[in-house]
Design a protein around this motif. Structure first.
Motif, PDB file in Angstrom:
ATOM      1  N   THR A 121      -8.654 -12.924 -24.717  1.00 37.41           N
ATOM      2  CA  THR A 121      -8.780 -11.651 -24.016  1.00 37.41           C
ATOM      3  C   THR A 121      -8.346 -11.837 -22.580  1.00 37.41           C
ATOM      4  O   THR A 121      -8.798 -12.752 -21.900  1.00 37.41           O
ATOM      5  N   ALA A 122      -7.453 -10.987 -22.164  1.00 40.72           N
ATOM      6  CA  ALA A 122      -6.954 -11.105 -20.803  1.00 40.72           C
ATOM      7  C   ALA A 122      -8.073 -10.814 -19.822  1.00 40.72           C
ATOM      8  O   ALA A 122      -8.912  -9.944 -20.036  1.00 40.72           O
ATOM      9  N   ALA A 123      -8.080 -11.603 -18.767  1.00 42.60           N
ATOM     10  CA  ALA A 123      -9.094 -11.384 -17.743  1.00 42.60           C
ATOM     11  C   ALA A 123      -8.864 -10.040 -17.087  1.00 42.60           C
ATOM     12  O   ALA A 123      -7.727  -9.626 -16.881  1.00 42.60           O
ATOM     13  N   PRO A 124      -9.924  -9.324 -16.810  1.00 40.51           N
ATOM     14  CA  PRO A 124      -9.726  -8.017 -16.172  1.00 40.51           C
ATOM     15  C   PRO A 124      -9.065  -8.161 -14.825  1.00 40.51           C
ATOM     16  O   PRO A 124      -9.259  -9.144 -14.110  1.00 40.51           O
ATOM     17  N   ALA A 125      -8.234  -7.203 -14.509  1.00 39.32           N
ATOM     18  CA  ALA A 125      -7.537  -7.249 -13.233  1.00 39.32           C
ATOM     19  C   ALA A 125      -8.548  -7.212 -12.100  1.00 39.32           C
ATOM     20  O   ALA A 125      -9.610  -6.601 -12.198  1.00 39.32           O
ATOM     21  N   GLU A 126      -8.207  -7.925 -11.044  1.00 37.36           N
ATOM     22  CA  GLU A 126      -9.107  -7.980  -9.902  1.00 37.36           C
ATOM     23  C   GLU A 126      -9.269  -6.588  -9.311  1.00 37.36           C
ATOM     24  O   GLU A 126      -8.297  -5.881  -9.062  1.00 37.36           O
ATOM     25  N   VAL A 127     -10.493  -6.223  -9.127  1.00 36.17           N
ATOM     26  CA  VAL A 127     -10.780  -4.903  -8.580  1.00 36.17           C
ATOM     27  C   VAL A 127     -10.726  -5.009  -7.059  1.00 36.17           C
ATOM     28  O   VAL A 127     -11.484  -5.753  -6.443  1.00 36.17           O
ATOM     29  N   LEU A 128      -9.793  -4.302  -6.497  1.00 33.13           N
ATOM     30  CA  LEU A 128      -9.638  -4.331  -5.062  1.00 33.13           C
ATOM     31  C   LEU A 128     -10.569  -3.295  -4.443  1.00 33.13           C
ATOM     32  O   LEU A 128     -10.540  -2.121  -4.804  1.00 33.13           O
ATOM     33  N   GLU A 129     -11.372  -3.761  -3.531  1.00 31.84           N
ATOM     34  CA  GLU A 129     -12.266  -2.835  -2.867  1.00 31.84           C
ATOM     35  C   GLU A 129     -11.486  -1.989  -1.876  1.00 31.84           C
ATOM     36  O   GLU A 129     -10.538  -2.465  -1.249  1.00 31.84           O
ATOM     37  N   PRO A 130     -11.852  -0.739  -1.737  1.00 28.71           N
ATOM     38  CA  PRO A 130     -11.150   0.094  -0.764  1.00 28.71           C
ATOM     39  C   PRO A 130     -11.379  -0.436   0.634  1.00 28.71           C
ATOM     40  O   PRO A 130     -12.429  -1.013   0.933  1.00 28.71           O
ATOM     41  N   PRO A 131     -10.398  -0.289   1.491  1.00 26.62           N
ATOM     42  CA  PRO A 131     -10.573  -0.804   2.852  1.00 26.62           C
ATOM     43  C   PRO A 131     -11.733  -0.104   3.547  1.00 26.62           C
ATOM     44  O   PRO A 131     -12.001   1.074   3.297  1.00 26.62           O
ATOM     45  N   PRO A 132     -12.443  -0.854   4.362  1.00 26.75           N
ATOM     46  CA  PRO A 132     -13.570  -0.230   5.054  1.00 26.75           C
ATOM     47  C   PRO A 132     -13.108   0.846   6.016  1.00 26.75           C
ATOM     48  O   PRO A 132     -11.947   0.884   6.418  1.00 26.75           O
ATOM     49  N   GLU A 133     -14.012   1.705   6.385  1.00 26.02           N
ATOM     50  CA  GLU A 133     -13.672   2.752   7.325  1.00 26.02           C
ATOM     51  C   GLU A 133     -13.410   2.142   8.700  1.00 26.02           C
ATOM     52  O   GLU A 133     -13.920   1.088   9.050  1.00 26.02           O
ATOM     53  N   ALA A 134     -12.584   2.838   9.464  1.00 23.71           N
ATOM     54  CA  ALA A 134     -12.275   2.351  10.799  1.00 23.71           C
ATOM     55  C   ALA A 134     -13.518   2.415  11.678  1.00 23.71           C
ATOM     56  O   ALA A 134     -14.383   3.269  11.473  1.00 23.71           O
ATOM     57  N   PRO A 135     -13.638   1.496  12.633  1.00 22.23           N
ATOM     58  CA  PRO A 135     -14.777   1.555  13.541  1.00 22.23           C
ATOM     59  C   PRO A 135     -14.803   2.890  14.286  1.00 22.23           C
ATOM     60  O   PRO A 135     -13.776   3.564  14.415  1.00 22.23           O
ATOM     61  N   PRO A 136     -15.950   3.292  14.776  1.00 20.32           N
ATOM     62  CA  PRO A 136     -16.035   4.580  15.465  1.00 20.32           C
ATOM     63  C   PRO A 136     -15.197   4.593  16.739  1.00 20.32           C
ATOM     64  O   PRO A 136     -14.964   3.564  17.366  1.00 20.32           O
ATOM     65  N   ASP A 137     -14.760   5.763  17.106  1.00 23.44           N
ATOM     66  CA  ASP A 137     -13.994   5.930  18.339  1.00 23.44           C
ATOM     67  C   ASP A 137     -14.886   5.567  19.518  1.00 23.44           C
ATOM     68  O   ASP A 137     -16.033   6.033  19.609  1.00 23.44           O
ATOM     69  N   PRO A 138     -14.397   4.709  20.434  1.00 20.47           N
ATOM     70  CA  PRO A 138     -15.231   4.336  21.580  1.00 20.47           C
ATOM     71  C   PRO A 138     -15.697   5.527  22.398  1.00 20.47           C
ATOM     72  O   PRO A 138     -16.741   5.469  23.063  1.00 20.47           O
ATOM     73  N   SER A 139     -14.941   6.639  22.360  1.00 19.34           N
ATOM     74  CA  SER A 139     -15.364   7.818  23.118  1.00 19.34           C
ATOM     75  C   SER A 139     -16.637   8.417  22.556  1.00 19.34           C
ATOM     76  O   SER A 139     -17.334   9.176  23.235  1.00 19.34           O
ATOM     77  N   ASP A 140     -16.946   8.075  21.296  1.00 17.58           N
ATOM     78  CA  ASP A 140     -18.172   8.581  20.682  1.00 17.58           C
ATOM     79  C   ASP A 140     -19.368   7.672  20.943  1.00 17.58           C
ATOM     80  O   ASP A 140     -20.510   8.041  20.610  1.00 17.58           O
ATOM     81  N   LEU A 141     -19.141   6.497  21.513  1.00 17.38           N
ATOM     82  CA  LEU A 141     -20.237   5.567  21.766  1.00 17.38           C
ATOM     83  C   LEU A 141     -20.990   5.989  23.021  1.00 17.38           C
ATOM     84  O   LEU A 141     -20.374   6.438  24.009  1.00 17.38           O
ATOM     85  N   PRO A 142     -22.285   5.810  23.032  1.00 10.76           N
ATOM     86  CA  PRO A 142     -23.038   6.160  24.247  1.00 10.76           C
ATOM     87  C   PRO A 142     -22.715   5.188  25.373  1.00 10.76           C
ATOM     88  O   PRO A 142     -22.298   4.047  25.154  1.00 10.76           O
ATOM     89  N   ALA A 143     -22.893   5.654  26.580  1.00  7.63           N
ATOM     90  CA  ALA A 143     -22.663   4.791  27.740  1.00  7.63           C
ATOM     91  C   ALA A 143     -23.652   3.638  27.737  1.00  7.63           C
ATOM     92  O   ALA A 143     -24.765   3.741  27.197  1.00  7.63           O
ATOM     93  N   LEU A 144     -23.237   2.535  28.334  1.00  7.55           N
ATOM     94  CA  LEU A 144     -24.110   1.377  28.406  1.00  7.55           C
ATOM     95  C   LEU A 144     -25.319   1.694  29.287  1.00  7.55           C
ATOM     96  O   LEU A 144     -25.210   2.371  30.322  1.00  7.55           O
ATOM     97  N   THR A 145     -26.442   1.199  28.864  1.00  6.40           N
ATOM     98  CA  THR A 145     -27.650   1.347  29.677  1.00  6.40           C
ATOM     99  C   THR A 145     -27.598   0.358  30.842  1.00  6.40           C
ATOM    100  O   THR A 145     -26.737  -0.545  30.897  1.00  6.40           O
ATOM    101  N   SER A 146     -28.525   0.498  31.760  1.00  7.12           N
ATOM    102  CA  SER A 146     -28.576  -0.417  32.906  1.00  7.12           C
ATOM    103  C   SER A 146     -28.808  -1.850  32.449  1.00  7.12           C
ATOM    104  O   SER A 146     -28.219  -2.807  32.994  1.00  7.12           O
TER     105      SER A 146
END
Length: 208
Positions: free
Chosen positions: A58-83
């Motif tokens: 029996t042929a080995a099942p084809a390797e299941v490729l995982e979908p690429p992860p989502e891109a990291p969030p846009d830095p403009s959406d990140l909160p400003a750094l705290t003190s």
């Protein structure tokens, strides 16, 4: 006439031969009492051949490729750094790298400068502004709606003092075309130099 007699014992029968001296035997007298052959237990019918074929592997099942992860969030959406984060070189370095590696050619270049303004010295900000505006491929990137995103996967402080902190970091870069993340990820190494300021630490040098 001299006759030579031979007596041959064959099973339960006897065969007598009289041979003449000058030629072939004048007469042959044979007395044969056959013994019936033993009954054979071997069947003379052809055996049926049954061939058992080994199952095909029996042929080995084809390797299941995982979908690429989502891109990291846009830095403009990140909160400003705290003190507290601004006073931590590692936090400033990580936010700078994410902001620097995440780039949308279709956005107003001043937007990137504004986000980096609180993370870099004025001298480095001016240098980065010159480098980013020198690319002749920006128009093609805008037309194809190409965007870039970065995510810090490793960060280590290699030198620390009150006047200077050196950070080595690895950043995973991803490319998206019209919102679709491409699977050809790459990791780049950066070295950052941070210096203290009145509000915390700022990135003063960048090498790749």
């Amino acid at each position: 006439m001299v006759a030579c007699g031979f007596l041959l014992a064959l099973g339960s029968g006897a065969l007598a031969l009289a041979l003449g001296p000058d030629g072939p035997p004048a007469s042959v007298v044979a007395t044969w009492s056959p013994t019936p052959p033993p009954t054979s237990t071997v069947s003379t019918k052809p055996k049926s051949m049954t061939t058992t074929l080994a199952p095909e592997p029996t042929a080995a099942p084809a390797e299941v490729l995982e979908p690429p992860p989502e891109a990291p969030p846009d830095p403009s959406d990140l909160p400003a750094l705290t003190s507290a984060e601004q006073a931590t070189p590692e936090a400033v370095a990580e936010r700078f790298l994410v902001t620097y590696a995440s780039f949308d050619p279709g956005a107003d270049p001043a937007g990137l400068d504004t986000r980096l303004a609180g993370l870099t010295t004025p001298e480095l900000l001016e240098e980065l502004g010159r480098d980013s505006s020198a690319s002749a491929a920006l128009d093609d990137l805008r037309r194809r709606k190409v965007t870039f995103a970065g995510q810090v996967v490793d960060l280590t402080v290699s030198e620390r003092s009150e006047a200077r902190v050196s950070v080595a970091a690895a950043v995973e870069h991803t490319t998206a075309v019209d919102g679709v993340v491409e699977p050809d990820f790459r990791i780049a190494a950066y070295t950052l130099t941070l210096v203290p300021s009145g509000t915390g630490w700022l990135v003063a040098g960048l090498t790749q």
